[in-house]
Structures are given as structure tokens and as C-alpha cells.
Motif scaffolding. Structure first.
Motif, PDB file in Angstrom:
ATOM      1  N   ASP A  62      13.895  -9.160   1.854  1.00 17.04           N
ATOM      2  CA  ASP A  62      13.997  -9.375   0.216  1.00 17.04           C
ATOM      3  C   ASP A  62      12.525  -9.695   0.248  1.00 17.04           C
ATOM      4  O   ASP A  62      11.960 -10.890   0.185  1.00 17.04           O
ATOM      5  N   THR A  63      11.745  -8.849  -0.480  1.00 21.25           N
ATOM      6  CA  THR A  63      10.295  -8.921  -0.957  1.00 21.25           C
ATOM      7  C   THR A  63      10.276 -10.164  -1.570  1.00 21.25           C
ATOM      8  O   THR A  63       9.324 -10.875  -1.482  1.00 21.25           O
ATOM      9  N   GLU A  64      10.622 -10.213  -2.925  1.00 16.86           N
ATOM     10  CA  GLU A  64      10.428 -11.211  -3.933  1.00 16.86           C
ATOM     11  C   GLU A  64      10.692 -12.623  -3.360  1.00 16.86           C
ATOM     12  O   GLU A  64       9.825 -13.630  -3.647  1.00 16.86           O
ATOM     13  N   SER A  65      11.912 -12.874  -2.631  1.00 12.48           N
ATOM     14  CA  SER A  65      12.158 -14.112  -2.217  1.00 12.48           C
ATOM     15  C   SER A  65      11.289 -14.430  -1.057  1.00 12.48           C
ATOM     16  O   SER A  65      10.945 -15.660  -1.114  1.00 12.48           O
ATOM     17  N   THR A  66      10.593 -13.573  -0.349  1.00  9.16           N
ATOM     18  CA  THR A  66       9.965 -13.800   0.925  1.00  9.16           C
ATOM     19  C   THR A  66       8.765 -14.291   0.207  1.00  9.16           C
ATOM     20  O   THR A  66       7.932 -15.367   0.819  1.00  9.16           O
ATOM     21  N   LEU A  67       7.969 -13.842  -0.722  1.00  8.52           N
ATOM     22  CA  LEU A  67       6.933 -14.031  -1.316  1.00  8.52           C
ATOM     23  C   LEU A  67       6.909 -15.407  -2.106  1.00  8.52           C
ATOM     24  O   LEU A  67       5.954 -16.314  -1.718  1.00  8.52           O
ATOM     25  N   LEU A 120       6.327  -6.097   3.895  1.00 11.50           N
ATOM     26  CA  LEU A 120       5.093  -5.538   3.977  1.00 11.50           C
ATOM     27  C   LEU A 120       4.452  -5.834   2.478  1.00 11.50           C
ATOM     28  O   LEU A 120       3.271  -6.360   2.434  1.00 11.50           O
ATOM     29  N   PRO A 121       5.262  -5.682   1.562  1.00  6.35           N
ATOM     30  CA  PRO A 121       4.576  -5.885  -0.115  1.00  6.35           C
ATOM     31  C   PRO A 121       4.609  -7.436  -0.242  1.00  6.35           C
ATOM     32  O   PRO A 121       3.441  -7.910  -0.775  1.00  6.35           O
ATOM     33  N   ALA A 122       5.245  -8.263   0.365  1.00  2.00           N
ATOM     34  CA  ALA A 122       5.094  -9.604   0.503  1.00  2.00           C
ATOM     35  C   ALA A 122       4.025 -10.034   1.156  1.00  2.00           C
ATOM     36  O   ALA A 122       3.292 -10.942   0.509  1.00  2.00           O
ATOM     37  N   ILE A 123       3.541  -9.359   2.163  1.00  2.00           N
ATOM     38  CA  ILE A 123       2.244  -9.559   2.921  1.00  2.00           C
ATOM     39  C   ILE A 123       1.108  -9.490   1.976  1.00  2.00           C
ATOM     40  O   ILE A 123       0.173 -10.093   1.918  1.00  2.00           O
ATOM     41  N   GLU A 124       1.057  -8.281   1.463  1.00  2.00           N
ATOM     42  CA  GLU A 124       0.066  -7.848   0.535  1.00  2.00           C
ATOM     43  C   GLU A 124      -0.108  -8.991  -0.407  1.00  2.00           C
ATOM     44  O   GLU A 124      -1.367  -9.465  -0.753  1.00  2.00           O
ATOM     45  N   GLU A 125       1.051  -9.184  -1.061  1.00  2.00           N
ATOM     46  CA  GLU A 125       0.890 -10.102  -2.276  1.00  2.00           C
ATOM     47  C   GLU A 125       0.630 -11.617  -1.900  1.00  2.00           C
ATOM     48  O   GLU A 125      -0.208 -12.121  -2.590  1.00  2.00           O
ATOM     49  N   HIS A 148       3.764  -0.429  13.805  1.00  2.00           N
ATOM     50  CA  HIS A 148       4.082  -1.484  12.766  1.00  2.00           C
ATOM     51  C   HIS A 148       2.802  -2.165  12.655  1.00  2.00           C
ATOM     52  O   HIS A 148       2.731  -2.878  11.498  1.00  2.00           O
ATOM     53  N   PHE A 149       2.045  -2.404  13.826  1.00  2.85           N
ATOM     54  CA  PHE A 149       0.940  -2.996  13.483  1.00  2.85           C
ATOM     55  C   PHE A 149      -0.123  -2.649  12.574  1.00  2.85           C
ATOM     56  O   PHE A 149      -0.578  -3.355  11.598  1.00  2.85           O
ATOM     57  N   MET A 150      -0.214  -1.301  12.382  1.00  2.00           N
ATOM     58  CA  MET A 150      -1.019  -0.641  11.386  1.00  2.00           C
ATOM     59  C   MET A 150      -0.620  -0.992   9.903  1.00  2.00           C
ATOM     60  O   MET A 150      -1.260  -0.917   8.986  1.00  2.00           O
ATOM     61  N   GLU A 151       0.779  -0.834   9.948  1.00  2.00           N
ATOM     62  CA  GLU A 151       1.276  -1.163   8.683  1.00  2.00           C
ATOM     63  C   GLU A 151       1.208  -2.379   8.037  1.00  2.00           C
ATOM     64  O   GLU A 151       0.748  -2.654   6.924  1.00  2.00           O
ATOM     65  N   ALA A 152       1.109  -3.295   8.907  1.00  5.01           N
ATOM     66  CA  ALA A 152       0.873  -4.771   8.760  1.00  5.01           C
ATOM     67  C   ALA A 152      -0.510  -4.934   8.356  1.00  5.01           C
ATOM     68  O   ALA A 152      -1.014  -5.796   7.417  1.00  5.01           O
ATOM     69  N   ALA A 153      -1.507  -4.356   9.036  1.00  4.77           N
ATOM     70  CA  ALA A 153      -2.774  -4.388   8.789  1.00  4.77           C
ATOM     71  C   ALA A 153      -3.300  -3.690   7.416  1.00  4.77           C
ATOM     72  O   ALA A 153      -3.863  -4.245   6.763  1.00  4.77           O
ATOM     73  N   GLU A 154      -2.672  -2.422   7.115  1.00  5.40           N
ATOM     74  CA  GLU A 154      -2.707  -1.835   5.853  1.00  5.40           C
ATOM     75  C   GLU A 154      -2.305  -2.950   4.727  1.00  5.40           C
ATOM     76  O   GLU A 154      -3.053  -3.199   3.586  1.00  5.40           O
ATOM     77  N   ALA A 155      -1.373  -3.790   4.735  1.00  4.75           N
ATOM     78  CA  ALA A 155      -0.709  -4.572   3.859  1.00  4.75           C
ATOM     79  C   ALA A 155      -1.581  -5.617   3.620  1.00  4.75           C
ATOM     80  O   ALA A 155      -2.212  -5.959   2.423  1.00  4.75           O
TER      81      ALA A 155
END
Length: 361
Positions: A116-121, A147-152, A170-177
């Protein structure tokens, strides 16, 4: 010189993967800082479940908060934040000395929010504000929805520990975010120096395949996956995109080795410490592993920046019938489910203790 100090001198941060009120109050954590070169701490729902279930040290706090009208998750986070902020204060001198590179303490959002992106953020912002400490990392799972919550969160200036990563992909996706959040801060004229670590889980790989591979491959997959991720990490830090961000004042997201306690009684109890020695990374280790390494650990050569033999070893696992990419996906899903189970058990303990203490004078 203790092996823990030698590892720290190599350039790796040693964090404790545990927190209890007794550990904080009886001076043990301060001793680990002073004597075992411990420079940070991580927590998760399982750790808090065990800490609260197996100790009476939390009873008075739970009782007081329950009588004050707090319940369930709200009550837990109030109790957890007392521990986290006390730990953060103990590590604050490290954070100050390293100018925010080290000295971090981690608190996780509810695992129920993993998809749940919004609730996580929203939860990340709330917990960081309530902690009121600059050296508290908020743990957010590196799931597709996380991932979107990490970016925000990064864009909002919230330090993040990305958890539940199981592969270099997985690491690269997190690093990108994380990097997208940093770049947006640069574009907006904001300070891009936001702290972050990306936690790659190690031991669960070996437990997952122990009955599927020959003895010659036992306890080798976790470290090999770590080597591949370390190469990706080094390549990323040396990329023009990251160097542009660094030139603007950004801080790299450090790679963190998580789940580094050995479960196989036939293997070295410090295998995941000695095998993952590497500059500018973090190894967060269970308390017994930290003490074991201090007692009989030796620091060998650092991980090769090019990944060493990781591709050859991974090919051996593929030949043995292990689909590494599919297993990474399964491990992340299983990890998220495991944390949910621990969370539910934690809530049950909170409810049970709250009700049993309600009428105690």
C-alpha cells in the motif's frame, strides 16, 4: 585489536540487529558501542515481538499508555519510539562525528502496508516526525508498491532503510527509487543529503535451497548473491548519474547486509560476517553473532568490486535446478508474509499485556 575494530577499520559499519529495553537500560548497548565498534542499530516486528513478549520491562509503559486510552498499534509505536529514540541518542555522537554517514537507528512501518504505497508514505512521515531525531531511519519494504513510497519519502527528506531486498535487481530498483527522490530534491533546490541504506537479506537464500543442492553448494548462495549486489553497488556509485548527484551534495545509499546470523549448526557462526567484509557497507548482525565475531572473528580480504566468482557460482546453482530470479521473488513475498505474521503476534502480545495489566495497581 578486536576483530570488530579491524572490520570497522576496513570501512564497514557494524550495526546491531536487536533492541530491547533491558539492552538499553543495563548499559549493554553502550558497551557494544564502546568496546565492539557498534555504530548503529536495526529493528523489525519480530525483534519487538520477542522483546515485549519475553520481558516485564515494558509492562509499566504498556499499562500507563493503555490507561491513557492508547490501544493496539498506536500503543505499540509509542512504546517502540521510546526505545528507538533512546537508542538514537546513544548513537548520536557517532552520527555527529561522521556527519550523518553512520550512527543510525531503524524503525519499520507496519508490515501490513507492504503493498500500500500511500499508507506506507503517510506512516513513514508520521513515524519520523514523532521520533524527532535526525538519525532515525524509517524502514520501508522494497516491494513494487514500496518503491514509489521510497522515492516520495526521500524527496520529503525522510531517511529510509529499504528492507526486504533479495537480489541485485531488487537493490537496483531500490537505488533507482532513492536516486529519483534525490534528483528531485536537487531540481527543487533542496538539500540532497538524505541518509539511506538498502538492506539485502543473506541467510534466507541458503535456508531456502539447503535441501535442493549438493553439499558443495551449501551456505554459498547468500554470499554469492551478495557479491553480485556489491558489484552492482560499486558500478552504480561510479556511474555518471550518481556522480552528478554526488557533485550536488547527495549522499550515497549504502548497501547493508541483513539476515547475517548463521542458522546451520555445521557452518561457521560468523560466515556471513567474514565473507561480506567490504568498505562503505553496513553489516547488521544479531547480538550473538556480534559477540561471536568479537570473540573469534578474523577479518580476511574485502569483497572484490567486480563481483569475483559470483557469476560462475550462480551458474552452478542454475545447473542444480535453482531459478535464482524466481527464488528472489518468492523470498521477498515470504519475507513480507513473515513480518506480517510477526506483526500480528506482536499485536496479540500488546493486547494481552494491556488487558492483563489494566487493573493492576
Amino acid at each position: 585489536m578486536k576483530a570488530t575494530q579491524e572490520l570497522n577499520n576496513l570501512g564497514q559499519s557494524l550495526w546491531l540487529d536487536n533492541i530491547t529495553r533491558d539492552l538499553l537500560n543495563n548499559g549493554t548497548l553502550q558497551r557494544y558501542i564502546d568496546e565492539l565498534s557498534t555504530t548503529g542499530l536495526t529493528s523489525n516486528p519480530t525483534i519487538f515481538h520477542q522483546a515485549i513478549k519475553n520481558s516485564q520491562s515494558y509492562d509499566s509503559a504498556i499499562q500507563a499508555k493503555f490507561k491513557n486510552g492508547e490501544r493496539g498499534e498506536q500503543l505499540f509505536f509509542e512504546v517502540a519510539l521510546e526505545d528507538i529514540t533512546q537508542a538514537a541518542d546513544l548513537f548520536r555522537p557517532v552520527w555527529d562525528k561522521t556527519d550523518g554517514v553512520d550512527g543510525w537507528v531503524s524503525l519499520e512501518v507496519s508490515p501490513l502496508l507492504a503493498y500500500d504505497t500511500e499508507s506506507t508514505l503517510a506512516a513513514a512521515k508520521d513515524l519520523h516526525a514523532r521520533a524527532g531525531r535526525p538519525n532515525v531511519l524509517i524502514k520501508i519494504p522494497g516491494t513494487k508498491e514500496g518503491l514509489p513510497a521510497i522515492e516520495e519519502a526521500t524527496f520529503a527528506g525522510i531517511p529510509v532503510n529499504v528492507t526486504l531486498l533479495f537480489s541485485s535487481e531488487h537493490f537496483m530498483e531500490a537505488a533507482e527509487a532513492f536516486l529519483r527522490g534525490v534528483e528531485r530534491r536537487i531540481e527543487a533546490g533542496l538539500n540532497p543529503a538524505v541518509g539511506s541504506v538498502a538492506s539485502l537479506f543473506i541467510s534466507r537464500w541458503d535456508r531456502a535451497v539447503v535441501d535442493q543442492v549438493p553439499d558443495s553448494l551449501h551456505n554459498r548462495l547468500g554470499v554469492t548473491v551478495g557479491k553480485r549486489a556489491y558489484k552492482a553497488y560499486q558500478d552504480l556509485l561510479n556511474s555518471p548519474r550518481w556522480q552528478r548527484a554526488l557533485n550536488s551534495g547527495a549522499r550515497p545509499q549504502r548497501l547493508l547486509w541483513a539476515s547475517t546470523g548463521m542458522k546451520d549448526p555445521n557452518a561457521s557462526d560468523i560466515l556471513y560476517i567474514t565473507s561480506l567484509a567490504s568498505p562503505f557497507t553496513v553489516n547488521t548482525m544479531p547480538e550473538n553473532t556480534l559477540n561471536a565475531f568479537a570473540d573469534h572473528g578474523e577479518v580476511g580480504p574485502a569483497l572484490p568490486a567486480d563481483g569475483g566468482d559470483c557469476e560462475d557460482v550462480l551458474n552452478e546453482f542454475e545447473k542444480a535446478g535453482i531459478d535464482v530470479q524466481a527464488l528472489a521473488t518468492k523470498l521477498q513475498e515470504d519475507g513480507a508474509e513473515s513480518f506480517v505474521n510477526s506483526w500480528n503476534e506482536l499485536m496479540e502480545v500488546i493486547i494481552t499485556k494491556s488487558e492483563s495489566l489494566a487493573n493492576v495497581d
